[in-house]
Design an enzyme around this catalytic site. Structure first.
Site, mmCIF file in Angstrom:
data_model
loop_
_atom_site.group_PDB
_atom_site.id
_atom_site.type_symbol
_atom_site.label_atom_id
_atom_site.label_comp_id
_atom_site.label_asym_id
_atom_site.label_seq_id
_atom_site.Cartn_x
_atom_site.Cartn_y
_atom_site.Cartn_z
ATOM 1 N N ASP A 23 1.071 -1.170 -0.009
ATOM 2 C CA ASP A 23 -0.035 0.255 0.020
ATOM 3 C C ASP A 23 0.923 1.232 -0.127
ATOM 4 O O ASP A 23 1.855 1.199 0.293
ATOM 5 C CB ASP A 23 -1.042 0.046 1.254
ATOM 6 C CG ASP A 23 -0.169 -0.478 2.478
ATOM 7 O OD1 ASP A 23 1.032 -0.478 2.605
ATOM 8 O OD2 ASP A 23 -0.966 -0.813 3.475
ATOM 9 N N ASN A 77 -6.655 -2.804 14.583
ATOM 10 C CA ASN A 77 -8.297 -2.937 14.333
ATOM 11 C C ASN A 77 -8.564 -4.077 13.217
ATOM 12 O O ASN A 77 -9.500 -4.377 12.765
ATOM 13 C CB ASN A 77 -8.741 -1.526 13.749
ATOM 14 C CG ASN A 77 -7.881 -1.087 12.398
ATOM 15 O OD1 ASN A 77 -7.135 -2.135 11.606
ATOM 16 N ND2 ASN A 77 -8.423 -0.195 11.906
ATOM 17 N N HIS A 96 -6.918 -4.727 10.355
ATOM 18 C CA HIS A 96 -6.640 -4.094 8.898
ATOM 19 C C HIS A 96 -5.437 -5.157 8.415
ATOM 20 O O HIS A 96 -4.674 -5.511 9.331
ATOM 21 C CB HIS A 96 -6.757 -2.906 8.641
ATOM 22 C CG HIS A 96 -5.405 -2.372 9.156
ATOM 23 N ND1 HIS A 96 -5.379 -0.974 9.141
ATOM 24 C CD2 HIS A 96 -4.142 -2.624 9.261
ATOM 25 C CE1 HIS A 96 -4.254 -0.451 9.689
ATOM 26 N NE2 HIS A 96 -3.475 -1.576 9.652
ATOM 27 N N GLU A 127 -9.381 -1.610 5.509
ATOM 28 C CA GLU A 127 -9.790 -1.314 6.959
ATOM 29 C C GLU A 127 -11.256 -2.053 7.126
ATOM 30 O O GLU A 127 -11.976 -2.284 6.044
ATOM 31 C CB GLU A 127 -9.994 0.309 6.783
ATOM 32 C CG GLU A 127 -8.726 0.901 6.626
ATOM 33 C CD GLU A 127 -8.122 1.270 8.121
ATOM 34 O OE1 GLU A 127 -8.037 0.306 8.854
ATOM 35 O OE2 GLU A 127 -7.227 2.060 8.075
HETATM 36 P P1 PGA Z 1 2.480 -1.768 12.898
HETATM 37 O O1 PGA Z 1 1.360 -1.677 11.755
HETATM 38 O O2 PGA Z 1 3.476 -2.712 12.500
HETATM 39 O O3 PGA Z 1 3.008 -0.394 12.846
HETATM 40 O O4 PGA Z 1 1.804 -2.068 14.235
HETATM 41 C C1 PGA Z 1 1.005 -2.912 11.343
HETATM 42 C C2 PGA Z 1 -0.036 -2.471 10.470
HETATM 43 O O5 PGA Z 1 -0.897 -1.727 10.494
HETATM 44 O O6 PGA Z 1 -0.409 -3.272 9.338
#
Ligand code: PGA
Length: 242
Positions: free
Chosen positions: A67, A136, A138, A143
């Protein structure tokens, strides 16, 4: 799912880097999909170390990042492209033309998403996809929502995701773009193998929901239960709810 639990985040990263190096040795023209975020930083450092030791050769590999933010150019200090340059690309021997990235500053973002899908297909598909997981649930920038997009698409970022990404923008949440481009769930699920990496107690609940919960668009990572080859690389803290 093949769940591997390591004592520490460092051991998790070292094991995952060795996993990638083995895949490269087995198939030098490997097509990799790569995540950003705090979690993979240690894995990327370990991959740079393995490369310097002559144990990870990316010369013939191709990478696609999952992304990118919309509305900022690749050269922006907060872009995922800049993040990848700093944490991985500068320290390994990928061929520039085989580093694939969504361009969040493309004049037509929908056409850019289509270009990316075509580029993945032209590369022969993704062999090995590494992904983090948001607290969350995702995956990539897919999302939680009532419906998920199948293919690479534009996405409005959740407030929590913008807050999580504020460190890339000097801590200023309002500077984090509100929109991004992301591989879709089908793009992700078409990879030959998927490795999800999660470390820290903050991830324990979302890991549990992704692995054991119902398959739900409100936990996009739960769709990984539909894939036949998923490996989880977890530290002990992220595995506590399993
Ligand atoms: P993080 O993000 O490694 O900073 O926890 C993971 C993600 O959002 O895919």
């Amino acid at each position: 799912m093949d769940i591997r639990v390591f004592d520490t985040p460092e051991e998790t990263a070292a094991a995952l880097a060795r996993r990638v190096a083995r895949a490269l040795a087995d198939k030098p023209s490997l097509v990799l999909a790569l995540p950003t975020g705090r979690t993979p930083v240690a894995t990327y450092a370990e991959l740079r170390r393995l490369h310097a030791a002559g144990e990870a050769d990316f010369a013939r590999a191709t990478t696609f990042n999952l992304d990118e933010f919309a509305g900022i150019p690749p050269s922006h200090p907060g872009s995922f492209r800049t993040f990848m340059e700093r944490h991985l690309f500068q320290g390994i021997n990928l061929t520039l033309s085989r580093i694939q990235f969504l361009d969040g500053a493309a004049p037509d973002l929908d056409a850019e998403c289509e270009r990316y899908e075509a580029a993945i297909e032209a590369a022969g598909g993704i062999d090995l996809l590494l992904a983090g997981i948001g607290a969350n649930g995702h995956i990539g920038f897919n999302e939680p929502a009532d419906a998920l997009a199948a293919r690479t698409h534009r996405v409005r970022l959740a407030d929590s995701t913008r807050r999580d990404n504020a460190p890339l923008f000097g801590g200023d949440v309002s500077a984090v773009p509100g929109e991004a481009l992301s591989m879709g769930m089908r793009t992700i699920l078409e990879a030959g193998a998927i490795v999800l990496i999660a470390t820290g107690a903050r991830k324990a609940r979302c890991v549990e929901r992704a692995v054991r919960g119902p398959v739900s668009t409100h936990v996009p990572a739960s769709f990984l239960q539909l894939h036949r080859h998923v490996e989880l690389y977890l530290d002990r803290a992220a595995a506590t709810a399993l």
